[in-house]
Design a protein around this motif. Structure first.
Motif, PDB file in Angstrom:
ATOM      1  N   ASN A   1      40.530  23.563 -54.618  1.00  0.00           N
ATOM      2  CA  ASN A   1      39.789  23.936 -53.450  1.00  0.00           C
ATOM      3  C   ASN A   1      38.220  23.046 -54.432  1.00  0.00           C
ATOM      4  O   ASN A   1      38.459  22.496 -55.564  1.00  0.00           O
TER       5      ASN A   1
ATOM      6  N   TYR B   1      29.241  22.294 -48.815  1.00  0.00           N
ATOM      7  CA  TYR B   1      29.942  22.188 -48.781  1.00  0.00           C
ATOM      8  C   TYR B   1      31.641  22.771 -49.189  1.00  0.00           C
ATOM      9  O   TYR B   1      31.755  22.646 -50.104  1.00  0.00           O
TER      10      TYR B   1
ATOM     11  N   GLY C   1      35.777  23.044 -49.482  1.00  0.00           N
ATOM     12  CA  GLY C   1      36.785  22.568 -48.712  1.00  0.00           C
ATOM     13  C   GLY C   1      37.994  23.020 -49.073  1.00  0.00           C
ATOM     14  O   GLY C   1      37.844  23.709 -51.182  1.00  0.00           O
TER      15      GLY C   1
ATOM     16  N   ILE D   1      44.190  23.560 -44.219  1.00  0.00           N
ATOM     17  CA  ILE D   1      43.585  22.567 -44.270  1.00  0.00           C
ATOM     18  C   ILE D   1      42.614  23.294 -43.929  1.00  0.00           C
ATOM     19  O   ILE D   1      41.996  23.520 -42.955  1.00  0.00           O
ATOM     20  N   LYS D   2      40.784  24.038 -44.740  1.00  0.00           N
ATOM     21  CA  LYS D   2      40.122  24.366 -44.784  1.00  0.00           C
ATOM     22  C   LYS D   2      38.847  24.335 -45.162  1.00  0.00           C
ATOM     23  O   LYS D   2      38.737  23.338 -46.043  1.00  0.00           O
ATOM     24  N   GLN D   3      37.613  24.279 -44.278  1.00  0.00           N
ATOM     25  CA  GLN D   3      36.423  22.970 -44.264  1.00  0.00           C
ATOM     26  C   GLN D   3      35.503  23.325 -43.242  1.00  0.00           C
ATOM     27  O   GLN D   3      35.486  24.086 -42.450  1.00  0.00           O
TER      28      GLN D   3
END
Length: 230
Positions: free
Chosen positions: A39, A61, A63, A77-79
């Motif tokens: 993370n 931000y 991620g 993948i997470k943003q």
């Protein structure tokens, strides 16, 4: 800042009414799984006060990389992005707006994302959409909310500062969560309006109460908020 997490998880006791959807039934039968994730967060905050600020901006931000080159059994993948701004409007009045958005996708397959990592909107908190019940807003399959892979929430508030520790507010929220980018409809949103109060209580933190009307649900819903603000 950054963080690495190594976890071993098993999902159990999922409500039987949710198992009609493959999104839930698939993960209910997986047994024990390893999650290896990294993370990372970048943030900027120049408000004049953390609580009940009168001016300033916040950018954040977040991620997450899970699996893939980090191995493990869960791969995605997470943003997420968030921006908020406070504008002084004269004695004791402050205008505030915030926009939040996020996207998550599977690394090896677009839909191979655990349901607990998807975006469920409603109520207050990180995915708050006032005027709607907790985790009630998102794409529906087989009669159940399966959570979105992409979302956005826009919030507009007008605040009245009683003192450093208390303010009143009127708000407008709009947002939605969608199954994927192909189903994204920026102008198809759930909307809510209402009024509320926030206070900072020593030894307890931030307490708040909102009374909101869901324009699309046509319901009045009270919301109790602890420890969340912008």
């Amino acid at each position: 800042y950054t963080q690495y997490a190594l976890e071993r998880n098993r999902l159990s006791d999922i409500d039987s009414s949710l198992l009609v959807s493959p999104t839930y039934s698939y993960w209910a039968n997986k047994g024990w799984q390893w999650s290896s994730s990294f993370n990372y967060t970048l943030s900027f905050d120049n408000r004049d006060r953390v609580f009940n600020a009168t001016q300033g901006n916040v950018f954040r931000y977040d991620g997450t990389l899970s699996g893939g080159p980090l191995r493990g059994d869960i791969h995605f993948i997470k943003q997420e992005l968030e921006f908020s701004k406070l504008i002084p409007e004269g004695k004791n009045f402050i205008g505030a707006f915030s926009i939040k958005t996020g996207y998550i996708r599977g690394i090896y397959h677009p839909d191979s994302i655990p349901f607990y990592e998807r975006f469920f909107l409603g109520d207050v908190g990180p995915y708050g959409l006032r005027g709607y019940e907790l985790r009630s807003v998102g794409p529906v399959e087989n009669g159940v909310n399966v959570g979105g892979r992409i979302y956005f929430i826009f919030t507009l508030e007008e605040r009245y500062r009683i003192n450093d520790n208390v303010y009143l507010l009127a708000f407008f929220d709009a947002g939605n969560a969608f199954k994927n980018v192909n189903t994204l409809r920026p102008f198809i949103v759930k909307k809510g309006v209402g009024v509320g109060i926030r206070m900072e209580v020593p030894m307890m933190g931030i307490l708040g109460f909102d009374f909101a009307y869901g324009i699309d649900s046509k319901k009045w819903i009270p919301h109790i908020q602890i420890g969340t603000t912008f």
